[in-house]
Write an enzyme that holds these catalytic residues in place. Structure first.
Site: not given
Ligand code: WQD
Length: 335
Positions: A125, A150, A154
């Site tokens: 992302s 989150y 990644k």
């Protein structure tokens, strides 16, 4: 026919990638634990392509289940979508996010290593860049401390993959998505947010459908032309096609290093108000919204420098923001 494992293949981006893989002649096997997807997506994929993907309901946190899958299924490569992805929730439940997003990645890579499966595509992302210093954002932009658990999963995920590729001579590509939106032209698959949508487009379409009273625009005091935050909204079908391009790069041994990463966006930044205007045009109706305070953790602006992805993946986006919004609206009207 090469068989490809798609984890999270019944999810939003996963299901569109399964359709693209089947249309390209790949055989697809899906692993999904249905924690954020529905089993009827399997039928919808079959209706679109005429080919029913193989499916295993497996939780990738279960090491024994992952092992037995690979004992009985031979695959040429893996596209890994399965992960928790709600930014706000991740801050409240960090351990659940690390256990799921990192734990399942490690088990997957271990089994791939043990069986010399060395083609791996990772769902990453643009959130890894935080608020980039320069726009548009290219792949040399520095990775900044993640603003959410989150985002951190990644970043850590990419590091685990890079080190594994080096140590075990695997080949991987991380695709750093900007903002995926829209739905397949068949309107049989699309974004299925469970509960109150976290992301802008589902909130807009649910408001337009009368399921929500109004959209709250998170801040109009950003340093942008109209004061609202800017993002790069990419049609999910264009994004799915980027995965095919990345997989073929690895299968054809065109990759230049054993771990590569590419920014996958349209290269065009759109503000929240611009998206609202484009949606009203696409839907042919006004949208109820109000300006409220900023959402914590949001950045001002992000849009991709697509030069490298266009060149190295021989891929570019073909659908406009308006098309994506029209497809998202048609999808919402189907729900
Ligand atoms: C877009 C813009 C909001 C909702 C996150 C993750 C990213 C990816 C996509 C998982 C922002 C504004 C939103 C609303 C609003 N996640 N907004 N009202 O935050 O850019 O990216 O989701 O794959 O990794 O970081 O996406 O859709 O939440 O927000 O004004 O009700 O819309 O402030 O400017 P975001 P988003």
């Amino acid at each position: 026919m090469k068989r490809i494992l798609v984890t999270g293949g019944l999810g939003f981006i996963g299901s569109h990638t399964v359709v693209a893989l089947q249309n390209k002649g790949f055989e697809v096997v899906i692993i999904d634990n249905l924690s954020n997807s529905k089993i009827d997506v399997l039928e919808k994929i079959t209706e679109i392509t005429g080919i029913k993907p193989l499916f295993h309901k497996i939780d990738l946190r279960d090491k024994a289940e992952v092992r037995s899958f690979f004992d009985t299924n031979k695959v040429a490569g893996v596209i890994h979508f399965a992960a928790f992805k709600a930014v706000g929730e991740s801050i409240q439940k960090p351990l659940a996010y690390y256990e799921n997003n990192i734990g399942s990645l490690v088990y997957l890579l271990q089994e791939m290593k043990n069986r010399n499966i060395d083609h791996f595509i990772f769902s990453s992302s643009c959130t890894v860049y935080g608020q980039a210093d320069a726009l548009p954002i290219n792949e040399n932009a520095p990775i900044k401390k993640a603003a959410s658990t989150y985002g951190n999963t990644k970043q850590i995920g990419e590091e685990i993959i890079a080190e594994s590729c080096k140590a075990y001579h695997m080949n991987a590509i991380a695709l750093r998505y900007f903002n995926p939106i829209g739905a397949h032209e068949s309107i049989k698959i699309g974004e299925l947010p469970l509960g109150i949508p976290q992301n802008l487009i589902p909130f807009i379409t649910q408001t337009a459908a009368g399921l929500r009273t109004e959209l709250a625009v998170f801040g109009a005091d950003y340093d942008t032309p109209d004061g609202t935050a800017i993002r790069d909204y990419i049609h999910v079908v264009d994004l799915a096609n980027a995965h095919i391009a990345a997989l073929e790069r690895l299968l054809n041994k065109k990759n230049k290093t054993n771990f590569e990463f590419f920014n996958v966006g349209t290269g065009v930044g759109s503000s929240v108000l611009e998206v609202i205007t484009a949606f009203e045009k696409a839907a042919g109706k006004p949208l109820n919204y109000k300006i409220v305070d900023r959402r914590e953790g949001d950045i001002t602006a992000a849009y991709a420098d697509t030069t490298t992805a266009n060149k190295e993946l021989n891929w570019k986006t073909e659908k406009s923001l308006e098309e994506a919004l029209a497809d998202a609206w048609k999808w919402q009207q189907q729900q």
